[in-house]
Design an enzyme around this catalytic site. Structure first.
Site, PDB file in Angstrom:
ATOM      1  N   ASP A 158     -38.534  56.098  32.078  1.00 17.21           N
ATOM      2  CA  ASP A 158     -39.505  57.049  32.616  1.00 17.21           C
ATOM      3  C   ASP A 158     -40.954  56.584  32.438  1.00 17.21           C
ATOM      4  O   ASP A 158     -41.746  56.629  33.369  1.00 17.21           O
ATOM      5  CB  ASP A 158     -39.299  58.455  31.997  1.00 17.21           C
ATOM      6  CG  ASP A 158     -39.247  58.458  30.466  1.00 17.21           C
ATOM      7  OD1 ASP A 158     -39.422  57.384  29.843  1.00 17.21           O
ATOM      8  OD2 ASP A 158     -39.042  59.537  29.893  1.00 17.21           O
ATOM      9  N   ASP A 184     -45.426  54.011  27.143  1.00 17.51           N
ATOM     10  CA  ASP A 184     -46.557  54.635  26.465  1.00 17.51           C
ATOM     11  C   ASP A 184     -47.084  53.610  25.447  1.00 17.51           C
ATOM     12  O   ASP A 184     -47.854  52.733  25.808  1.00 17.51           O
ATOM     13  CB  ASP A 184     -46.052  55.929  25.829  1.00 17.51           C
ATOM     14  CG  ASP A 184     -47.157  56.782  25.242  1.00 17.51           C
ATOM     15  OD1 ASP A 184     -48.297  56.684  25.703  1.00 17.51           O
ATOM     16  OD2 ASP A 184     -46.884  57.550  24.297  1.00 17.51           O
ATOM     17  N   LEU A 228     -39.604  50.145  25.038  1.00 15.82           N
ATOM     18  CA  LEU A 228     -39.201  49.145  26.037  1.00 15.82           C
ATOM     19  C   LEU A 228     -39.220  47.729  25.468  1.00 15.82           C
ATOM     20  O   LEU A 228     -38.349  46.917  25.794  1.00 15.82           O
ATOM     21  CB  LEU A 228     -40.092  49.249  27.281  1.00 15.82           C
ATOM     22  CG  LEU A 228     -39.667  50.371  28.227  1.00 15.82           C
ATOM     23  CD1 LEU A 228     -40.743  50.648  29.265  1.00 15.82           C
ATOM     24  CD2 LEU A 228     -38.348  50.029  28.926  1.00 15.82           C
TER      25      LEU A 228
END
Ligand code: IMP
Ligand code: MG
Length: 179
Positions: free
Chosen positions: A104, A107, A112
């Site tokens: 999604d 940040d 990731l």
């Protein structure tokens, strides 16, 4: 239109998201068509599911497969055994596949970066990251997503899979919440 009271602004409308996801699907199709290898989309639970479900329907590749992973929100923080905290692993092997991680939002980038590290150890033919949203101003880990839907300012967003304390994942648009 259904807009819960806590939503102070709509950042991205359904139509804006639809168009961008179609664009990403077309780009991925062009770049992976005819490789002869399986293209494995790895959806990250739970926030990445709405994006994944729309994106996969915009990719025109016969070898496309889908699998899921979930990692703890502590990212790569090692558990006492030294293993990363995988809450749910892939059901099938990623070896030899062209893997695209579908998430999604990037940040801090810790989640990731951690997933990339874990998946690169599984001998994929290639490994890329596709995230719908990118908040580069908050980056802590070294991470460059290969496919990005929208770069957004440092605001807390919900909807289209993203939650605030497990709420608002079902909104069809992306809204800003007052924290
Ligand atoms: P990271 O900081 O890049 O590791 O992001 C970790 C997770 O934080 C993401 O997968 C999201 O689930 C969540 N997150 C970060 N920013 C937002 C936001 O603005 N809204 C909702 N969830 C967010
Ligand atoms: Mg998430």
């Amino acid at each position: 239109m259904y807009i819960p009271e806590e939503i102070i602004k709509i950042l991205l409308t359904e139509e804006q998201i639809r168009q961008r996801v179609a664009g990403l699907g077309a780009q991925i199709t062009a770049e992976y068509k005819g490789t002869g290898r399986p293209l494995l989309l790895v959806g990250i639970l739970r926030g990445g599911i709405v994006f994944l479900s729309d994106l996969m329907r915009r990719i025109e590749i016969d070898t496309l497969k889908v699998d899921f992973m979930a990692v703890s929100s502590y990212g790569c923080t090692a558990s006492s055994s030294g293993e990363p905290r995988i809450l749910k692993d892939l059901d099938e092997s990623a070896e030899g596949c062209d893997v695209i991680v579908v998430e999604d939002i990037a940040d801090t980038g810790v989640t990731l970066a951690c997933l990339k590290k874990m998946l690169s150890a599984r001998n994929p033919a290639s490994l890329k990251v596709c995230c719908l949203l990118d908040k580069p101003s908050r980056r802590e880990a070294e991470l460059n997503a290969d496919y990005i839907g929208f770069t957004i300012p440092d605001e807390f967003v919900v909807g289209y899979g993203l939650d605030y304390a497990q709420k608002y994942r079902h909104l069809p648009y992306i809204g800003v919440i007052s924290l």
